[in-house]
Design an enzyme around this catalytic site. Sequence first.
Site, PDB file in Angstrom:
ATOM      1  N   GLY A 203      31.292  42.848  40.926  1.00 48.31           N
ATOM      2  CA  GLY A 203      32.393  43.357  40.106  1.00 48.31           C
ATOM      3  C   GLY A 203      33.532  42.370  40.020  1.00 48.31           C
ATOM      4  N   THR A 204      34.093  42.236  38.845  1.00 48.21           N
ATOM      5  CA  THR A 204      35.299  41.449  38.586  1.00 48.21           C
ATOM      6  C   THR A 204      35.972  42.107  37.387  1.00 48.21           C
ATOM      7  OG1 THR A 204      34.067  40.029  37.109  1.00 48.21           O
ATOM      8  CG2 THR A 204      34.229  39.284  39.345  1.00 48.21           C
ATOM      9  N   THR A 205      37.153  41.899  37.058  1.00 48.36           N
ATOM     10  CA  THR A 205      38.221  41.075  37.590  1.00 48.36           C
ATOM     11  C   THR A 205      39.371  42.021  37.966  1.00 48.36           C
ATOM     12  OG1 THR A 205      37.590  39.218  36.170  1.00 48.36           O
ATOM     13  CG2 THR A 205      39.867  39.271  36.954  1.00 48.36           C
TER      14      THR A 205
ATOM     15  N   ASP B 195      38.920  45.617  35.487  1.00 50.86           N
ATOM     16  CA  ASP B 195      38.020  45.892  34.371  1.00 50.86           C
ATOM     17  C   ASP B 195      36.886  46.788  34.874  1.00 50.86           C
ATOM     18  OD1 ASP B 195      36.618  43.725  35.810  1.00 50.86           O
ATOM     19  OD2 ASP B 195      35.263  43.785  34.105  1.00 50.86           O
TER      20      ASP B 195
ATOM     21  N   LYS C 129      36.700  49.958  40.131  1.00 55.65           N
ATOM     22  CA  LYS C 129      36.975  48.901  41.100  1.00 55.65           C
ATOM     23  C   LYS C 129      38.337  49.035  41.766  1.00 55.65           C
ATOM     24  CE  LYS C 129      34.486  45.788  37.984  1.00 55.65           C
ATOM     25  NZ  LYS C 129      34.562  44.551  37.196  1.00 55.65           N
TER      26      LYS C 129
END
Length: 281
Positions: A53-55, A70, A86
């Site tokens: 997972g990002t960001t 995101d 997240k």
Amino acid sequence: MEANTRSTGRLPAAFLTPGSSSFMDFLGEHSPELLPGNRPLPPVQGAIEAPHGTTIVAVTFPGGVVLAGDRRATMGNVIAQRDIEKVFPADEYSAVGIAGTAGIAVEMVKLFQLELEHFEKVEGTVLSLEGKANRLSTMIRGNLGMAMQGLAVVPLFAGWDVDREKGRIFSYDVTGGRSEERGYAVTGSGSMFARGALKKLYREDLTEEQAATAVLQALYDAADDDSATGGPDLARRIFPIVTSITEDGFKRFSEAEVADLARAIHERRLEEPDGPRAGLL
């Protein structure tokens, strides 16, 4: 039954004996195999494919701090999930945004939430924001073995410091080293692009709504240049998670609020695809 396994009711006596205010220390003493960093991994050859997972981005403003992320999780060059969450509350006055191996990161956040709750119940008081940041640092350091095998977790931690009466942001590396960030911070694969956006958008006098707009603009720029970062998905109505922590505690922006801000940004970018222009001087 042996003396060390005597129980009151259904719980072993050791579980009812006052000890460390750290739930991690307690778990490490009685069931160390349950700690994420202590779990053995099967032998593998080549890279481990797991959802990442990002960001994550965070911005302070005079009344607190905004933390956002995101919704995209990737596995190699494939989108593994479009609506992953997240950003999580750690307790009433702090929150964590996760980047890295999604499964381990979510498990770490849940353990961190329990750690803070355990401390409060044992000590009868809330851990300071500095203390919370240190506890999270210890947890990340405990995951170093997995991080060296490609299963790293690199979160952002943000909260309202009730003693200093201001919002604060802490970033980490894979070894658990932490740094306090000034004004704004980013982590994840799109961090380079999000940081560049915030350099031009951040001001010390932002309102809460302006800070939320700034993090959405930064995520939009990150998604524009980083394939692992997902921008606002207007067709599927999937928008970033945006939260704020102030003297009133943790708050998650409603989906309608984020949707309105994201649509306004999108409409403006139909005219200026690269986003707002900063002045030369």
